[in-house]
Design a protein around this motif. Structure first.
Motif, PDB file in Angstrom:
ATOM      1  N   ILE A  82       0.844  -1.197   0.000  1.00 16.50           N
ATOM      2  CA  ILE A  82       0.000   0.000   0.000  1.00 16.50           C
ATOM      3  C   ILE A  82       0.881   1.249   0.000  1.00 16.50           C
ATOM      4  CG2 ILE A  82      -0.465   0.535   2.442  1.00 16.50           C
ATOM      5  CD1 ILE A  82      -3.336  -0.043   0.207  1.00 16.50           C
ATOM      6  N   GLU A  83       2.032   1.166   0.665  1.00 15.99           N
ATOM      7  CA  GLU A  83       2.959   2.303   0.689  1.00 15.99           C
ATOM      8  C   GLU A  83       3.538   2.553  -0.704  1.00 15.99           C
ATOM      9  OE1 GLU A  83       6.326   4.059   3.713  1.00 15.99           O
ATOM     10  OE2 GLU A  83       6.107   1.884   3.569  1.00 15.99           O
ATOM     11  N   ARG A  84       3.894   1.483  -1.421  1.00 13.14           N
ATOM     12  CA  ARG A  84       4.389   1.631  -2.804  1.00 13.14           C
ATOM     13  C   ARG A  84       3.317   2.260  -3.695  1.00 13.14           C
ATOM     14  NH1 ARG A  84       6.281  -3.529  -1.943  1.00 13.14           N
ATOM     15  NH2 ARG A  84       4.650  -4.418  -3.248  1.00 13.14           N
ATOM     16  N   GLN A  85       2.074   1.836  -3.520  1.00 17.23           N
ATOM     17  CA  GLN A  85       0.984   2.398  -4.317  1.00 17.23           C
ATOM     18  C   GLN A  85       0.837   3.893  -4.042  1.00 17.23           C
ATOM     19  OE1 GLN A  85      -2.463   0.099  -3.234  1.00 17.23           O
ATOM     20  NE2 GLN A  85      -1.934  -1.593  -4.581  1.00 17.23           N
ATOM     21  N   LEU A  86       0.907   4.271  -2.772  1.00 17.79           N
ATOM     22  CA  LEU A  86       0.757   5.677  -2.413  1.00 17.79           C
ATOM     23  C   LEU A  86       1.927   6.524  -2.914  1.00 17.79           C
ATOM     24  CD1 LEU A  86      -0.754   5.387   1.144  1.00 17.79           C
ATOM     25  CD2 LEU A  86      -1.790   6.530  -0.811  1.00 17.79           C
ATOM     26  N   LYS A  87       3.146   5.985  -2.847  1.00 19.74           N
ATOM     27  CA  LYS A  87       4.305   6.706  -3.375  1.00 19.74           C
ATOM     28  C   LYS A  87       4.123   6.970  -4.864  1.00 19.74           C
ATOM     29  CE  LYS A  87       7.991   5.014  -0.358  1.00 19.74           C
ATOM     30  NZ  LYS A  87       9.156   4.124  -0.271  1.00 19.74           N
TER      31      LYS A  87
END
Length: 182
Positions: A82-87
């Motif tokens: 989810i962090e990669r998606q948000l970045k």
């Protein structure tokens, strides 16, 4: 951030709940708006530990799910994803100026397949939702579709203000349907 943690096929655990809240706190730096997160932790077939999250913030919805043989590892992988998606989303927003075009309201209805097959005059409606869609570029629509892990997305093009559909093809590429008037 509002975080609701649900346990399925397993005992409720405060240490796991605290771990999820601690890990999801990392994503606050990517979104300034209030975030609503629904987390489901479950055990499948007595050995697969599954962690799923659905996050909603400022009209953006993201989903992530991971499975491992250890629940803590599944949570770590889920949060990393989810962090990669948000970045990626934040980077694309920097490169794309948002549109202030008119939002459209669309209605989504799910019909029962047997009602068509059996020749009924009226199809049986299973579920119906209506929601607003904001104007966005094709790139933003593809990104939103990926974040939602959907096969297609209906959106309003921010330049033409026409309703378009972007979809994932069987070969892994993306397709775009653009309606043309008379």
């Amino acid at each position: 951030m509002q975080i609701a943690v649900t346990f399925r096929h397993m005992e409720s655990s405060d240490p796991l709940r605290d771990y999820v809240e601690e890990k999801l706190a990392r994503v606050k730096k990517y979104i300034d708006e209030p975030i609503d997160a629904q987390v489901v932790l479950s055990v499948q077939k007595k050995i697969n530990q599954r962690a799923e999250v659905t996050m909603v913030a400022k009209g953006l919805t993201m989903k992530s799910a991971e499975e491992k043989d250890d629940m803590y590892a599944a949570i770590d992988l889920m949060v990393d994803k989810i962090e990669r998606q948000l970045k990626r989303y934040k980077e694309k927003l920097k490169n794309h100026k948002g549109s202030e075009g008119v939002q459209r309201r669309i209605e989504k209805t799910v019909y029962s397949a047997p009602s068509f097959d059996e020749g009924h005059n009226e199809p049986e409606i299973i579920r119906s939702n209506s929601f607003f869609i904001k104007p966005m570029s094709v790139e933003e629509a593809v990104m939103q579709m990926d974040l939602l892990d959907k096969e297609f997305l209906v959106f309003t093009d921010d330049r033409s203000e026409e309703m378009n559909v972007v979809y994932r093809r069987k070969d892994g590429n993306y397709g775009l349907i653009v309606p043309h008037g008379k």
